[in-house]
Design a protein around this motif. Structure first.
Motif, short mmCIF file in Angstrom:
data_model
loop_
_atom_site.label_atom_id
_atom_site.label_comp_id
_atom_site.label_asym_id
_atom_site.label_seq_id
_atom_site.Cartn_x
_atom_site.Cartn_y
_atom_site.Cartn_z
N HIS A 1 -4.04 -3.17 -2.08
CA HIS A 1 -4.66 -3.02 -3.40
C HIS A 1 -5.70 -1.90 -3.44
CE1 HIS A 1 -7.35 -5.69 -1.18
NE2 HIS A 1 -8.33 -5.28 -1.99
N ARG A 2 -6.09 -1.37 -2.28
CA ARG A 2 -7.07 -0.28 -2.22
C ARG A 2 -6.41 1.09 -2.07
NH1 ARG A 2 -10.08 -3.34 2.58
NH2 ARG A 2 -7.90 -3.35 3.16
N GLN A 3 -5.09 1.15 -2.21
CA GLN A 3 -4.37 2.40 -2.01
C GLN A 3 -4.87 3.51 -2.94
OE1 GLN A 3 -0.11 2.13 -2.31
NE2 GLN A 3 0.19 4.16 -1.48
N GLU A 4 -5.16 3.17 -4.17
CA GLU A 4 -5.67 4.18 -5.12
C GLU A 4 -6.96 4.80 -4.61
OE1 GLU A 4 -5.71 6.75 -8.13
OE2 GLU A 4 -4.08 5.36 -7.74
N LEU A 5 -7.78 4.02 -3.94
CA LEU A 5 -9.02 4.53 -3.36
C LEU A 5 -8.73 5.58 -2.29
CD1 LEU A 5 -12.09 4.40 -3.13
CD2 LEU A 5 -11.79 2.55 -1.50
N SER A 6 -7.75 5.33 -1.45
CA SER A 6 -7.37 6.31 -0.43
C SER A 6 -6.89 7.61 -1.07
CB SER A 6 -6.27 5.75 0.48
OG SER A 6 -6.77 4.76 1.32
N ILE A 7 -6.10 7.48 -2.10
CA ILE A 7 -5.58 8.67 -2.80
C ILE A 7 -6.74 9.44 -3.43
CG2 ILE A 7 -4.18 9.44 -4.75
CD1 ILE A 7 -2.31 7.02 -4.07
N ARG A 8 -7.67 8.74 -4.06
CA ARG A 8 -8.82 9.39 -4.68
C ARG A 8 -9.67 10.12 -3.64
NH1 ARG A 8 -11.94 5.22 -6.74
NH2 ARG A 8 -10.16 4.72 -8.03
N CYS A 9 -9.90 9.47 -2.51
CA CYS A 9 -10.67 10.11 -1.44
C CYS A 9 -9.96 11.37 -0.94
CB CYS A 9 -10.88 9.14 -0.29
SG CYS A 9 -12.08 7.84 -0.61
N ASP A 10 -8.65 11.29 -0.76
CA ASP A 10 -7.89 12.44 -0.26
C ASP A 10 -7.91 13.62 -1.23
OD1 ASP A 10 -7.13 11.39 2.16
OD2 ASP A 10 -5.16 10.75 1.49
N ASN A 11 -7.88 13.33 -2.51
CA ASN A 11 -7.70 14.40 -3.49
C ASN A 11 -8.98 14.88 -4.16
OD1 ASN A 11 -4.90 14.56 -3.12
ND2 ASN A 11 -4.61 12.79 -4.43
N TYR B 1 -15.65 20.34 -0.12
CA TYR B 1 -15.52 19.63 1.15
C TYR B 1 -16.73 18.71 1.38
CZ TYR B 1 -16.45 19.41 6.22
OH TYR B 1 -16.80 19.02 7.47
N LEU B 2 -17.92 19.21 1.12
CA LEU B 2 -19.13 18.39 1.29
C LEU B 2 -19.14 17.20 0.32
CD1 LEU B 2 -21.89 21.10 1.86
CD2 LEU B 2 -20.79 19.63 3.57
N LYS B 3 -18.64 17.42 -0.89
CA LYS B 3 -18.54 16.32 -1.87
C LYS B 3 -17.56 15.26 -1.37
CE LYS B 3 -21.27 17.36 -5.29
NZ LYS B 3 -22.41 16.51 -5.60
N MET B 4 -16.49 15.67 -0.72
CA MET B 4 -15.56 14.71 -0.14
C MET B 4 -16.27 13.85 0.90
SD MET B 4 -12.08 16.93 0.40
CE MET B 4 -11.10 15.56 1.00
N LYS B 5 -17.02 14.50 1.76
CA LYS B 5 -17.76 13.76 2.80
C LYS B 5 -18.77 12.80 2.17
CE LYS B 5 -17.28 16.33 7.00
NZ LYS B 5 -17.27 15.41 8.11
N GLU B 6 -19.45 13.27 1.14
CA GLU B 6 -20.43 12.43 0.44
C GLU B 6 -19.75 11.22 -0.20
OE1 GLU B 6 -22.95 12.96 -3.63
OE2 GLU B 6 -23.10 14.60 -2.18
N TYR B 7 -18.61 11.45 -0.82
CA TYR B 7 -17.86 10.36 -1.47
C TYR B 7 -17.39 9.34 -0.44
CZ TYR B 7 -14.56 7.94 -4.47
OH TYR B 7 -13.88 6.98 -5.18
N LEU B 8 -16.94 9.82 0.71
CA LEU B 8 -16.50 8.90 1.77
C LEU B 8 -17.67 8.06 2.27
CD1 LEU B 8 -14.07 11.33 3.56
CD2 LEU B 8 -13.42 9.15 2.53
#
Length: 126
Positions: free
Chosen positions: A53-63, A80-87
């Motif tokens: 049920h968290r698959q959408e979260l993985s996709i959002r993090c990746d993209n 790239y830094l925003k991706m790290k911050e979001y993670l």
């Protein structure tokens, strides 16, 4: 195009390449930069994506970074830094929900994410 470290990857000259393939940053990322790819974002470790049920979260993090880069004036490095911050934020949310395993998966993904190339690259200068 088939991409492999050590091959002639000149097709990617002057480009920005983002991949969510595990371990691609170990050899492919540096090789593409040597062959005049402007910027590369990828993973230098194995990562796991949620398949429940968290698959959408993985996709959002990746993209997140790619979409931010393509839809705004941020640099590839800022995206790239925003991706790290979001993670990091996502990991913290999982900790608040008492899900340390999911939090650890987000931290693992964050630590595996790497950037090579021109930190000032924007979509306008690409």
């Amino acid at each position: 195009a088939f991409i492999k470290a050590g091959n002639d990857n000149s097709f990617f000259r002057h480009s920005f390449l983002y991949t969510n393939g595990c371990l691609t940053a170990k050899q492919l990322g540096p090789d593409l930069i040597k062959q005049a790819c402007r910027a590369y974002v990828g993973y230098d470790q194995k990562t796991l994506a949620f398949k429940d049920h968290r698959q959408e979260l993985s996709i959002r993090c990746d993209n997140l970074g790619l979409m931010l880069f393509l839809s705004s004036d941020v640099t590839a490095y800022e995206a790239y830094l925003k991706m790290k911050e979001y993670l990091t934020q996502t990991s913290n949310r999982f900790l608040l929900l008492n899900d340390p395993l999911a939090a650890a998966l987000m931290i693992n993904t964050r630590e595996a994410l790497v950037f090579y190339g021109d930190k000032s690259l924007t979509r306008k200068t690409l």
